[in-house]
Enzyme design. Structure first.
Site, PDB file in Angstrom:
ATOM      1  N   LYS A  35      -4.919   7.328  -3.114  1.00 48.58           N
ATOM      2  CA  LYS A  35      -6.306   7.751  -3.348  1.00 48.58           C
ATOM      3  C   LYS A  35      -6.704   8.983  -2.525  1.00 48.58           C
ATOM      4  O   LYS A  35      -7.400   9.865  -3.025  1.00 48.58           O
ATOM      5  CB  LYS A  35      -7.264   6.585  -3.089  1.00 48.58           C
ATOM      6  CG  LYS A  35      -7.136   5.473  -4.138  1.00 48.58           C
ATOM      7  CD  LYS A  35      -8.160   4.375  -3.919  1.00 48.58           C
ATOM      8  CE  LYS A  35      -8.023   3.283  -4.968  1.00 48.58           C
ATOM      9  NZ  LYS A  35      -9.008   2.211  -4.802  1.00 48.58           N
ATOM     10  N   ASP A  45     -15.182   3.391  -7.383  1.00 45.75           N
ATOM     11  CA  ASP A  45     -15.146   2.054  -6.779  1.00 45.75           C
ATOM     12  C   ASP A  45     -16.540   1.582  -6.351  1.00 45.75           C
ATOM     13  O   ASP A  45     -16.915   0.431  -6.565  1.00 45.75           O
ATOM     14  CB  ASP A  45     -14.219   2.034  -5.551  1.00 45.75           C
ATOM     15  CG  ASP A  45     -12.752   1.887  -5.931  1.00 45.75           C
ATOM     16  OD1 ASP A  45     -12.473   1.424  -7.055  1.00 45.75           O
ATOM     17  OD2 ASP A  45     -11.892   2.225  -5.094  1.00 45.75           O
TER      18      ASP A  45
HETATM   19  N1  LIG Z   1     -11.799  -5.256  -6.853  1.00 45.58           N
HETATM   20  C1  LIG Z   1     -11.503  -3.968  -6.843  1.00 45.58           C
HETATM   21  O1  LIG Z   1     -11.734  -3.234  -7.819  1.00 45.58           O
HETATM   22  C2  LIG Z   1     -10.898  -3.378  -5.617  1.00 45.58           C
HETATM   23  C3  LIG Z   1     -10.931  -1.971  -5.434  1.00 45.58           C
HETATM   24  C4  LIG Z   1     -10.372  -1.442  -4.275  1.00 45.58           C
HETATM   25  C5  LIG Z   1      -9.788  -2.296  -3.344  1.00 45.58           C
HETATM   26  N2  LIG Z   1      -9.778  -3.650  -3.565  1.00 45.58           N
HETATM   27  C6  LIG Z   1      -9.188  -4.560  -2.583  1.00 45.58           C
HETATM   28  O2  LIG Z   1      -9.746  -4.291  -1.307  1.00 45.58           O
HETATM   29  C7  LIG Z   1      -8.801  -4.597  -0.305  1.00 45.58           C
HETATM   30  C8  LIG Z   1      -8.736  -3.466   0.713  1.00 45.58           C
HETATM   31  O3  LIG Z   1      -8.138  -2.321   0.095  1.00 45.58           O
HETATM   32  P1  LIG Z   1      -8.016  -0.937   0.889  1.00 45.58           P
HETATM   33  O4  LIG Z   1      -7.586   0.063  -0.110  1.00 45.58           O
HETATM   34  O5  LIG Z   1      -9.231  -0.672   1.699  1.00 45.58           O
HETATM   35  O6  LIG Z   1      -6.813  -1.232   1.910  1.00 45.58           O
HETATM   36  P2  LIG Z   1      -6.508  -0.422   3.247  1.00 45.58           P
HETATM   37  O7  LIG Z   1      -6.991   0.975   3.172  1.00 45.58           O
HETATM   38  O8  LIG Z   1      -5.069  -0.686   3.548  1.00 45.58           O
HETATM   39  O9  LIG Z   1      -7.410  -1.148   4.376  1.00 45.58           O
HETATM   40  C9  LIG Z   1      -7.095  -2.431   4.774  1.00 45.58           C
HETATM   41  C10 LIG Z   1      -8.262  -3.041   5.548  1.00 45.58           C
HETATM   42  O10 LIG Z   1      -7.975  -4.420   5.762  1.00 45.58           O
HETATM   43  C11 LIG Z   1      -7.985  -4.686   7.174  1.00 45.58           C
HETATM   44  N3  LIG Z   1      -6.964  -5.698   7.474  1.00 45.58           N
HETATM   45  C12 LIG Z   1      -5.690  -5.723   7.051  1.00 45.58           C
HETATM   46  N4  LIG Z   1      -5.080  -6.837   7.523  1.00 45.58           N
HETATM   47  C13 LIG Z   1      -5.996  -7.513   8.269  1.00 45.58           C
HETATM   48  C14 LIG Z   1      -5.982  -8.741   9.004  1.00 45.58           C
HETATM   49  N5  LIG Z   1      -4.876  -9.500   9.083  1.00 45.58           N
HETATM   50  N6  LIG Z   1      -7.118  -9.132   9.618  1.00 45.58           N
HETATM   51  C15 LIG Z   1      -8.243  -8.379   9.536  1.00 45.58           C
HETATM   52  N7  LIG Z   1      -8.327  -7.204   8.858  1.00 45.58           N
HETATM   53  C16 LIG Z   1      -7.213  -6.785   8.220  1.00 45.58           C
HETATM   54  C17 LIG Z   1      -7.645  -3.345   7.812  1.00 45.58           C
HETATM   55  O11 LIG Z   1      -8.068  -3.373   9.155  1.00 45.58           O
HETATM   56  P3  LIG Z   1      -7.427  -2.352  10.235  1.00 45.58           P
HETATM   57  O12 LIG Z   1      -8.186  -1.076  10.081  1.00 45.58           O
HETATM   58  O13 LIG Z   1      -7.667  -3.046  11.517  1.00 45.58           O
HETATM   59  O14 LIG Z   1      -5.967  -2.204   9.881  1.00 45.58           O
HETATM   60  C18 LIG Z   1      -8.476  -2.413   6.920  1.00 45.58           C
HETATM   61  O15 LIG Z   1      -9.842  -2.482   7.234  1.00 45.58           O
HETATM   62  C19 LIG Z   1      -7.465  -4.852  -1.004  1.00 45.58           C
HETATM   63  O16 LIG Z   1      -7.229  -6.241  -1.040  1.00 45.58           O
HETATM   64  C20 LIG Z   1      -7.686  -4.300  -2.397  1.00 45.58           C
HETATM   65  O17 LIG Z   1      -6.939  -5.014  -3.372  1.00 45.58           O
HETATM   66  C21 LIG Z   1     -10.322  -4.193  -4.668  1.00 45.58           C
END
Ligand SMILES: NC(=O)c1ccc[n+]([C@@H]2O[C@H](COP(=O)([O-])OP(=O)(O)OC[C@H]3O[C@@H](n4cnc5c(N)ncnc54)[C@H](OP(=O)(O)O)[C@@H]3O)[C@@H](O)[C@H]2O)c1
Length: 281
Positions: free
Chosen positions: A74, A111
């Site tokens: 992205k 999003d």
């Molecule tokens: N429904 C939809 O249309 C949609 C759209 C977009 C995303 N999503 C979902 O949203 C989620 C996040 O996506 P993203 O793109 O933001 O991922 P990302 O950029 O990799 O960010 C991951 C986030 O999760 C936190 N995290 C990871 N493991 C953790 C743990 N064990 N305990 C606490 N926090 C943890 C990270 O914290 P740190 O900063 O501390 O690493 C960070 O804030 C995913 O599951 C994705 O599938 C859904």
């Protein structure tokens, strides 16, 4: 791609990322296209980080009209674009690329509007509400401007890595009332809405990894994550007596609907598509 004279021209669109096998975007866009009898070919393509620009050159040659972008591309999509919607520019990340003019590559981030629309699908209007956003990754960055634009009273960002939450709050401070908090903060007052935008379940065998004080039975809880089983976060909220619990499947469909409208000029009806996907999870 172009049919014989009189036959409809088939639009070609893609979703790219790595991994990409899991993507439900082809099904969503096919169901949208059926609503308008649009001839659409929509395919998944695996694209390694760092190679999106050269892939787009090839896609343009093939006549691709639009590309959905998923993890981990992205930010890269935003960087290689030649034009940006204001919401993509603000987010610094794009989930939609449009190739409707020669040499032009427009980045958008749908999003946030997808989340706000799905909250409204569930009668959750964030205007004037106190919102807790868990996470500070790409998804949190994408949805935060839309939440603020929808008129939230305050958004508190809590993340495992505190510095990322603070950076997000600093970056978006001009857009509305925002603050960062440690996940284990004991909140004086529960939030109206809690959004899980982390990639983790946030609930372990020992309970949630954030303070229970964030939640009341009246809080609306939304997990951006979705799956065929209730997510651990929503299961925990149910056990706490929370009635309004929603997963992110509707957001997935709503963000896709905005892209579809941009590419094909028709606004799809999302409710039957969300219902259809629900049966196929
Ligand atoms: N429904 C939809 O249309 C949609 C759209 C977009 C995303 N999503 C979902 O949203 C989620 C996040 O996506 P993203 O793109 O933001 O991922 P990302 O950029 O990799 O960010 C991951 C986030 O999760 C936190 N995290 C990871 N493991 C953790 C743990 N064990 N305990 C606490 N926090 C943890 C990270 O914290 P740190 O900063 O501390 O690493 C960070 O804030 C995913 O599951 C994705 O599938 C859904």
């Amino acid at each position: 791609m172009t049919g014989s004279a009189g036959a409809p021209r088939t639009a070609l669109c893609l979703v790219v990322g790595s991994p990409i096998r899991h993507s439900r975007s082809p099904l969503i866009h096919r169901l949208f296209a059926e609503q308008f009898d649009i001839a659409l070919r929509y395919e998944k393509r695996e694209v390694a980080p760092g190679t999106l620009a050269e892939a787009v050159v090839e896609y343009r040659r093939l006549g691709v009209r639009g590309i959905n972008i998923t993890v981990p591309l992205k930010e890269e999509a935003c960087r290689i674009a030649t034009g940006h919607t204001s919401r993509a520019r603000v987010a610094g990340a794009a989930n939609v690329l449009t190739l409707d003019e020669p040499e032009r590559l427009e980045a958008d981030n749908t999003d946030g509007v997808g989340l706000v629309r799905d909250l409204l699908n569930h009668a959750i209007d964030v205007k004037g509400l106190r919102v807790l956003l868990l996470g500070a990754g790409g998804a949190a960055r994408g949805v935060l401007p839309a939440l603020l634009a929808a008129g939230t009273a305050t958004v508190t960002v809590a993340n495992r890595t505190a510095s990322r939450a603070e950076a997000l709050v600093t970056a978006f401070a001009a857009l509305g009332a925002l603050e960062a908090a440690a996940p284990d903060t004991r909140f004086a007052q529960p939030f109206d809405v809690i959004l899980n935008a982390t990639a983790a379940g946030l609930v372990t065998a020992n309970g949630p990894t954030f303070s229970r004080t964030a939640l009341a039975e009246t809080t609306a809880v939304y997990d951006l994550v979705y799956g065929h089983l209730e997510t651990p976060f929503l299961a925990w909220a149910r056990a706490c007596g929370v009635e309004r619990r929603v997963d992110g499947l509707g957001m997935l469909v709503e963000q896709a609907a905005v892209a579809f409208e941009r590419w094909h000029g028709c606004k799809p009806v999302t409710a039957p598509v969300i219902a259809c996907l629900r049966t196929r999870l």
